[in-house]
Design an enzyme around this catalytic site. Structure first.
Site, PDB file in Angstrom:
ATOM      1  N   ASN A  39      49.341  33.346  37.592  1.00 49.47           N
ATOM      2  CA  ASN A  39      50.509  34.052  37.087  1.00 49.47           C
ATOM      3  C   ASN A  39      50.230  34.524  35.664  1.00 49.47           C
ATOM      4  O   ASN A  39      49.521  33.864  34.892  1.00 49.47           O
ATOM      5  CB  ASN A  39      51.780  33.201  37.171  1.00 49.47           C
ATOM      6  N   GLU A  41      52.471  36.013  32.593  1.00 48.18           N
ATOM      7  CA  GLU A  41      53.802  36.330  32.077  1.00 48.18           C
ATOM      8  C   GLU A  41      53.730  37.431  31.031  1.00 48.18           C
ATOM      9  O   GLU A  41      52.653  37.780  30.538  1.00 48.18           O
ATOM     10  CB  GLU A  41      54.436  35.074  31.469  1.00 48.18           C
ATOM     11  N   CYS A  50      52.795  37.413  39.646  1.00 47.55           N
ATOM     12  CA  CYS A  50      52.631  36.127  40.312  1.00 47.55           C
ATOM     13  C   CYS A  50      51.161  35.883  40.653  1.00 47.55           C
ATOM     14  O   CYS A  50      50.381  36.825  40.837  1.00 47.55           O
ATOM     15  CB  CYS A  50      53.456  36.092  41.586  1.00 47.55           C
ATOM     16  N   GLU A  52      49.923  34.771  43.443  1.00 39.72           N
ATOM     17  CA  GLU A  52      49.587  35.280  44.775  1.00 39.72           C
ATOM     18  C   GLU A  52      49.295  36.779  44.731  1.00 39.72           C
ATOM     19  O   GLU A  52      48.333  37.251  45.356  1.00 39.72           O
ATOM     20  CB  GLU A  52      50.740  35.010  45.756  1.00 39.72           C
ATOM     21  N   CYS A  83      57.309  33.276  45.936  1.00 39.70           N
ATOM     22  CA  CYS A  83      58.589  33.972  45.855  1.00 39.70           C
ATOM     23  C   CYS A  83      58.706  34.933  47.041  1.00 39.70           C
ATOM     24  O   CYS A  83      57.743  35.180  47.768  1.00 39.70           O
ATOM     25  CB  CYS A  83      58.701  34.733  44.529  1.00 39.70           C
ATOM     26  N   CYS A  86      56.221  37.863  47.021  1.00 40.20           N
ATOM     27  CA  CYS A  86      54.849  37.475  47.359  1.00 40.20           C
ATOM     28  C   CYS A  86      54.714  37.107  48.830  1.00 40.20           C
ATOM     29  O   CYS A  86      53.675  37.341  49.436  1.00 40.20           O
ATOM     30  CB  CYS A  86      54.381  36.340  46.465  1.00 40.20           C
TER      31      CYS A  86
END
Length: 130
Positions: A39, A41, A50, A52, A83, A86
């Site tokens: 991930n 940010e 993310c 994934e 999520c 993803c």
């Protein structure tokens, strides 16, 4: 090394200065090659990426296009699921029976499949016109 070990190792490279919630993902393509993601940010919080999605991007950039297996790991009390976005991204490149291992840094795991994570997934066949 297992796919969870690969995800655990790459997780350390995550860029999570705001949440301090690092996630690592490893995807084994049907070619056998493992692709990694973390991930990332951003101060404009919803603009992050993310783990994934990062692993999928690495897979596509390397010339692979089909997922054989997935592992996701985070420092959480229970294994963390991808999520919704993803889940849809994973379904784009993997069949429903693709094994997904969700793991915690302290060793808890949960085995599932893409179909269990995203029942009734929207796919290209729903766009076919008779």
């Amino acid at each position: 090394m297992s796919l969870v070990d690969d995800a655990r190792a790459v997780r350390e490279n995550a860029y999570a200065p705001y949440s301090n919630f690092k996630v690592g993902a490893a995807i084994r393509a049907t070619s056998g090659t493992v692709h990694l993601g973390v991930n990332v940010e951003n101060v404009a919080y919803p603009e992050g990426t993310c783990a994934e999605a990062g692993a999928i991007a690495a897979m596509i950039a390397a010339g692979d296009a089909e997922i054989a297996e997935v592992a996701v790991i985070a420092d959480s009390p229970v294994p963390v699921s991808p999520c919704g976005g993803c889940r849809q991204k994973l379904a784009e490149f993997g069949k429903g029976d693709v094994r997904v291992t969700l793991a915690t840094t302290d060793g808890k795991t949960r085995q599932t499949t893409l179909a269990e994570l995203l029942p009734g997934a929207f796919d290209r066949h729903q766009m076919d016109r008779a």
